[in-house]
Motif scaffolding. Structure first.
Motif: not given
Length: 411
Positions: A290-312
């Motif tokens: 949802x974050x990646x699809x939400x318009x608004x100020x801030x970066x456009x990224x896919x946090x679920x693909x980020x290593x910090x997320x996958x490790x948990x």
């Protein structure tokens, strides 16, 4: 170490020439105006300079703020304000509300707005450093300290300077209490993420890690609550970030609490705690999308693909499987239907903002210098207000792309 942090854009500002023709009557006053102009321009340049470090930022900020203090405070350290406080109109955009600026003819407004951007710079510096490959222990400490410094600046602005504004901040603007409170809490929460990463790396007790994660999730929940009454059009993306981090660290807390329960031979309860961790991790994963699809100020990224997320996700899965194996071979305990209550209190590692103060008035401000500003010569139409539709150009921020992590297990 690889962390991912949401960042709103820097505030943008209109140029300020500090030219007061007729008002400036001597070389000392003229030199002050020239130094204000150059030190302000230098500070604005550093906000987007990737080579800037905290010492460079501090030196440049102190240089400008010490000169600006002469427009705000009386030289005799009394409670009286400077006669120059209202001589200049300043225009600043907001981090959430686009390019139409707020404007106030007040040097205190400039002090707060520029101070706000300095705090934002520290958060962005920390974010860049935390996303590096092969980050050293000293760099991790610098990330931690930078976030605490940013929290301290925001807190100081909120408590000591924003109340001095003649014109209160409009709803939804950066200087409004709800927004600045969210910034303070977010900085504390992100600094605690670094603490948790360190605790995991050094293999501290799961109970300490669970308690820190629980406190961090509560911080994110508080920050989200501070923004809950803002317009979704400009706050939705930021709130998605805060909500997903709250779910993520709640999953962390249940995961490590499960390890504590298993170590106490409470295998059934441990399984239930790990199941709850799975549930919150799945919520966080959905919020990442949802974050990646939400318009608004801030970066456009896919946090679920980020290593910090996958490790948990892997830690939760492997720990749950271990608990289920142990229960099938050794404990044979019933798994409770209710999740365990997380009533965890961290006794160590909680983050407090680093206290901040603006520098004292520059030594270049003397009674003679101040006297060389003759306000009786000020043009009559000097206080013309800006047009509401006037646009200030946004800050061109360097495009920071997430780097790959080499696998150092942090968070």
């Amino acid at each position: 170490m690889t962390h991912w942090f949401h960042r709103n854009p820097l505030k943008a500002t209109a140029p300020v020439p500090f030219n007061y023709y007729g008002v400036v009557t001597g070389p000392a006053a003229s030199k002050i105006c020239s130094d204000l102009r150059s030190s302000r321009a230098r500070l604005l340049e550093l906000f987007t300079d990737l080579n800037c470090n905290p010492q460079m930022m501090k030196n440049a900020a102190d240089s400008y703020f010490s000169l600006l203090q002469g427009f705000i405070n009386s030289l005799d350290e009394s409670t009286q304000e400077s006669k120059l406080r209202y001589i200049q109109n300043f225009k600043w955009t907001d981090t959430l509300q686009g390019q139409v600026p707020s404007a106030q003819q007040d040097a205190v407004f400039e002090l707060i707005s520029m101070g706000f951007n300095v705090a934002l710079w520290y958060t962005k510096y920390a974010s860049r450093l935390a996303g590096k490959e092969n980050i050293t222990e000293d760099e991790a400490k610098e990330v931690h300290r930078s976030l605490k410094i940013a929290a301290g600046i925001f807190k100081h602005l909120k408590e000591s300077h924003i109340p001095k504004l003649i014109t209160p901040a409009e709803k939804g603007r950066d200087l409004e209490a709800r927004l600045i409170e969210a910034y303070i809490i977010q900085c504390q929460a992100e600094a605690q993420e670094v603490t948790i990463a360190r605790a995991i790396e050094l293999k501290h007790a799961p109970g300490l890690i669970a308690a820190l994660a629980y406190e961090t999730a509560n911080f994110y929940q508080k920050a989200d609550h501070a923004l809950s009454s803002l317009e979704p059009a400009y706050s939705a993306k930021w709130r998605k970030y805060l909500h997903l981090k709250m779910c993520f660290y709640t999953a962390y807390a249940y995961c490590y609490h499960g390890q504590t329960l298993l170590a106490s031979d409470k295998c059934g309860e441990a399984i239930r705690s790990l199941q709850e961790a799975e549930k919150f991790y799945a919520k966080a994963e959905a919020l990442c999308k949802e974050y990646g699809e939400t318009k608004g100020p801030g970066p456009t990224v896919k946090p679920s693909g980020h290593l910090f997320f996958r490790k948990l996700g892997n830690v939760v899965k492997n720990t749950l499987e271990k608990c289920q194996r142990e229960n099938g071979f050794i404990y044979f305990q019933k798994v409770p239907t209710e999740a365990p209550q997380l009533e965890l209190k961290a006794n160590y590692g909680l983050v407090e903002p680093v206290p901040f103060e603006f520098p004292p008035t520059s030594v270049h401000w003397t009674p003679e210098t101040l006297a060389a500003f003759d306000l009786t010569q000020r043009p009559k139409d000097d206080s013309a207000k800006p047009k509401p539709e006037e646009v200030v150009k946004p800050v061109k921020e360097p495009d920071i792309k997430p780097q790959k992590d080499t696998g150092c297990y942090i968070s």
